[in-house]
Design an enzyme around this catalytic site. Sequence first.
Site, PDB file in Angstrom:
ATOM      1  N   ASP A   1      40.087  37.557  34.312  1.00  0.00           N
ATOM      2  CA  ASP A   1      39.786  38.932  34.683  1.00  0.00           C
ATOM      3  C   ASP A   1      40.748  39.422  35.759  1.00  0.00           C
ATOM      4  O   ASP A   1      41.353  38.635  36.492  1.00  0.00           O
ATOM      5  CB  ASP A   1      38.358  39.031  35.242  1.00  0.00           C
ATOM      6  CG  ASP A   1      37.298  38.775  34.186  1.00  0.00           C
ATOM      7  OD1 ASP A   1      37.646  38.327  33.074  1.00  0.00           O
ATOM      8  OD2 ASP A   1      36.113  39.015  34.484  1.00  0.00           O
TER       9      ASP A   1
ATOM     10  N   HIS B   1      39.745  34.156  37.051  1.00  0.00           N
ATOM     11  CA  HIS B   1      40.526  35.328  37.446  1.00  0.00           C
ATOM     12  C   HIS B   1      42.011  35.011  37.593  1.00  0.00           C
ATOM     13  O   HIS B   1      42.384  33.915  38.018  1.00  0.00           O
ATOM     14  CB  HIS B   1      40.009  35.870  38.780  1.00  0.00           C
ATOM     15  CG  HIS B   1      38.639  36.446  38.696  1.00  0.00           C
ATOM     16  ND1 HIS B   1      37.506  35.655  38.690  1.00  0.00           N
ATOM     17  CD2 HIS B   1      38.202  37.729  38.598  1.00  0.00           C
ATOM     18  CE1 HIS B   1      36.435  36.430  38.590  1.00  0.00           C
ATOM     19  NE2 HIS B   1      36.827  37.687  38.533  1.00  0.00           N
TER      20      HIS B   1
HETATM   21 ZN   LIG Z   1      36.721  41.709  37.664  1.00  0.00          ZN
END
Ligand SMILES: [Zn+2]
Length: 394
Positions: free
Chosen positions: A154, A310
């Site tokens: 992400d 992430h």
């Molecule tokens: Zn995010």
Amino acid sequence: MLALTVLLLPLLSTASVHNHRSHDHSHDAAKRLPNTWYHRSDHPVNSLFKRGAATDGVTYAVVGADGWAAGYPAGPPATLDPSSMPAEWTAALNDAVARKAIPDVPVSTNANGSPVYPTGVDPNSPEVCSATFKCRIAGDIWDAPDGYVGISFDDGPTDASDTLLDFLSANNQPVTHFIIGSNMIWNPAQFTKAFNNGDDMAAHTWTHPLMTTKTNAEVVAELGWTIEIIHNSTGGRIPKFWRPPYGDSDARVTAIAREVFGLQTIIWNQDTEDWSLTNTPPGTTPQAINSSMTQWLTGSKSPGLIALEHELSEQSVASFIAAYPVMKQNNWKLASLAQLMGNNASYLNAASSTADVIGFSNILDAKGGAAASAGGSSSSAPGSASAPAGASKT
Ligand SMILES: [Zn+2]
């Protein structure tokens, strides 16, 4: 959907790493599978992101070049102004509401980073079913099939994406990127590099809000602008997947994503907490992440894992790179989310992640030059998109 996914998985080979530069699509499981609703080229979403038609002389700007970033909302504002979004998006939302396809769930308020619903509204009720409260809406994806790790990142593209992409490329490992639309303005080269690696480009919103705190129109704007920039930077591909920031969706938000844009909502079943490595003070340590990931990866393979990871910082990328050998050593099958879905299709308007765009081929065919180098020709998928210096981060 999950039952279908499980059914289809035996057809998949995770060894069939796709490569956009290759014209060999023989590994595409999609060719052996029936089309699903998501493959319909006549889905109304196709009309929401047409940048005109070939007859209008429309071309796609080279990603990162002058003019490419024109026309998008400025900066990441706290709230997008839905009144500035294309009328077609508003019309599509109004149509979905008129069809009673969007549940009338109250908008939550943001209380120190957590969504709070009005008094008397139960976030775990079937009518609301907030993912923040771990209520699972039928059709949303939380788990991977047994034995699989679905790999996604992400918050990209960022400066740290390069380290991640180099590692993934060296390991022939396709993944899914949940893109923050406004980040693409600052990091176009990293986006193009990921796309050319053959990764799935998926939506994560434009400003990264708690989505249940947003009105229907704001939800449309957050998703619409993100899809728009992905679409205009990939030769017209429309992402099939989105992940709500903070995992905050509910029956209303998920329905808007699905009914207006045809998006499949993806959550996760394990949070690495890598996002908090760069908090002040840090919310976790690399050792703690490695310890918890090792625990999952040496534990049960049922259900499979969809871990929240992430490409936010070098530290978060490093935590994945440290865990990767543990995944391999414990005989997990590693896959991008499109591969997990059984047909390796991460776009609504292409039969697989490496296949040609359908419904837009006239646009791609019409123009050479910028259009071809930005999005690839209709015969070769993305191909040789160049990555000009483009905007610099300020
Ligand atoms: Zn995010």
